[in-house]
Design an enzyme around this catalytic site. Structure first.
Site, PDB file in Angstrom:
ATOM      1  N   PHE A 152      -5.768  -0.153   9.236  1.00 36.95           N
ATOM      2  CA  PHE A 152      -4.959  -1.159   9.926  1.00 36.95           C
ATOM      3  C   PHE A 152      -4.488  -0.573  11.257  1.00 36.95           C
ATOM      4  CE2 PHE A 152      -0.556   0.426   9.601  1.00 36.95           C
ATOM      5  CZ  PHE A 152      -0.772   1.523   8.795  1.00 36.95           C
ATOM      6  N   ASP A 204       9.211   5.652   9.590  1.00 36.73           N
ATOM      7  CA  ASP A 204       8.855   4.983  10.839  1.00 36.73           C
ATOM      8  C   ASP A 204       7.724   5.773  11.483  1.00 36.73           C
ATOM      9  OD1 ASP A 204       9.398   2.763  12.636  1.00 36.73           O
ATOM     10  OD2 ASP A 204       9.927   4.287  14.094  1.00 36.73           O
ATOM     11  N   ASN A 257       0.828  -1.216   0.000  1.00 32.20           N
ATOM     12  CA  ASN A 257       0.000   0.000   0.000  1.00 32.20           C
ATOM     13  C   ASN A 257       0.855   1.256   0.000  1.00 32.20           C
ATOM     14  OD1 ASN A 257      -2.414  -1.396   0.061  1.00 32.20           O
ATOM     15  ND2 ASN A 257      -2.324  -1.584   2.284  1.00 32.20           N
TER      16      ASN A 257
HETATM   17  P1  IMP Z   1       5.250   1.520  10.747  1.00 32.39           P
HETATM   18  O1  IMP Z   1       6.486   2.212  11.229  1.00 32.39           O
HETATM   19  O2  IMP Z   1       4.581   2.254   9.616  1.00 32.39           O
HETATM   20  O3  IMP Z   1       5.472   0.073  10.451  1.00 32.39           O
HETATM   21  O4  IMP Z   1       4.179   1.577  11.946  1.00 32.39           O
HETATM   22  C1  IMP Z   1       4.423   0.982  13.222  1.00 32.39           C
HETATM   23  C2  IMP Z   1       3.103   0.649  13.890  1.00 32.39           C
HETATM   24  O5  IMP Z   1       2.367   1.850  14.152  1.00 32.39           O
HETATM   25  C3  IMP Z   1       2.175  -0.219  13.059  1.00 32.39           C
HETATM   26  O6  IMP Z   1       2.416  -1.579  13.271  1.00 32.39           O
HETATM   27  C4  IMP Z   1       0.806   0.182  13.567  1.00 32.39           C
HETATM   28  O7  IMP Z   1       0.492  -0.510  14.740  1.00 32.39           O
HETATM   29  C5  IMP Z   1       0.980   1.644  13.903  1.00 32.39           C
HETATM   30  N1  IMP Z   1       0.575   2.500  12.777  1.00 32.39           N
HETATM   31  C6  IMP Z   1       1.400   3.099  11.869  1.00 32.39           C
HETATM   32  N2  IMP Z   1       0.696   3.835  10.999  1.00 32.39           N
HETATM   33  C7  IMP Z   1      -0.604   3.686  11.357  1.00 32.39           C
HETATM   34  C8  IMP Z   1      -1.816   4.207  10.818  1.00 32.39           C
HETATM   35  O8  IMP Z   1      -1.856   4.952   9.823  1.00 32.39           O
HETATM   36  N3  IMP Z   1      -2.947   3.839  11.460  1.00 32.39           N
HETATM   37  C9  IMP Z   1      -2.956   3.017  12.535  1.00 32.39           C
HETATM   38  N4  IMP Z   1      -1.869   2.507  13.071  1.00 32.39           N
HETATM   39  C10 IMP Z   1      -0.682   2.837  12.481  1.00 32.39           C
END
Ligand code: IMP
Length: 192
Positions: A147, A67, A11
């Site tokens: 998500f 991140d 995505n």
């Molecule tokens: P990442 O760094 O984008 O992998 O995000 C780390 C964690 O933050 C993810 O596993 C989600 O639990 C949460 N997260 C990140 N972006 C979102 C979002 O847009 N909506 C909801 N949870 C998010």
């Protein structure tokens, strides 16, 4: 110009490819990188830098990495960098949300924000971009889309949760959307 986006999230990848048509955006899988890149820093910026630097150092390629996490005011900005593994290493969104709702039980201050940091390594220089989306934690899950913590996060000024929004609507106001927009504008301006 070839630019690695240090992710395998389809995505995120499609979203960025559509915005950066002048660049050849490739994923970690495209460069045959299948390692678990360590995310051990204490800040989002630190983790984004770790990921981007890992790729640039090992593969000698221009790269950007992101991140993200959720910061809840009443919980001293937890879960923060631990957002993905708040309830354990299993990265279970349902368990993470239940833990957060439990920890906020009987707490009236529901203020929270998502924060995204993007680190870009290009031509031996590093640039950081940030996006924040402020809102509040709902009392219970609402909505089916999205998500992570989307069902319990309601952005300021909206009457619905992230999980009740279409991707396009969320993308305009979201932390990640804002940070990526800054990255895209920067790359388009060619000031690097
Ligand atoms: P990442 O760094 O984008 O992998 O995000 C780390 C964690 O933050 C993810 O596993 C989600 O639990 C949460 N997260 C990140 N972006 C979102 C979002 O847009 N909506 C909801 N949870 C998010």
């Amino acid at each position: 110009m070839k630019l690695v986006f240090a992710t395998n999230n389809k995505n995120k990848l499609e979203e960025v490819k559509a915005m950066l048509t002048n660049f050849e955006i490739v994923s970690l899988a495209d460069i045959n990188c299948f390692e678990d890149i360590p995310e051990t820093a204490a800040t989002f910026e630190g983790n984004a830098k770790l990921k981007a630097n890992y790729i640039t150092k090992k593969y000698g390629l221009n790269c950007f990495a992101d991140d993200t996490g959720l910061e809840v005011e009443a919980l001293n900005n937890e879960p923060g960098v631990l957002s993905a593994r708040y309830s354990g290493e299993h990265h279970n969104s349902e368990a993470n949300m239940q833990k957060l709702l439990h920890n906020l039980k009987n707490i009236s201050n529901r203020k929270a924000q998502f924060r995204t940091a993007v680190a870009l390594n290009i031509n031996n220089k590093q640039f950081i971009f940030e996006g924040i989306c402020k809102g509040e934690i709902l009392d219970e899950k609402t909505g089916e889309n999205g998500f992570g913590y989307d069902p319990i996060f309601k952005p300021i000024g909206y009457k619905k949760s992230f999980a009740q929004m279409e991707l396009s609507e969320k993308g305009i106001i979201s932390h990640r959307g804002k940070a990526i927009k800054k990255l895209v504008d920067f790359l388009k301006n060619k000031t690097w």
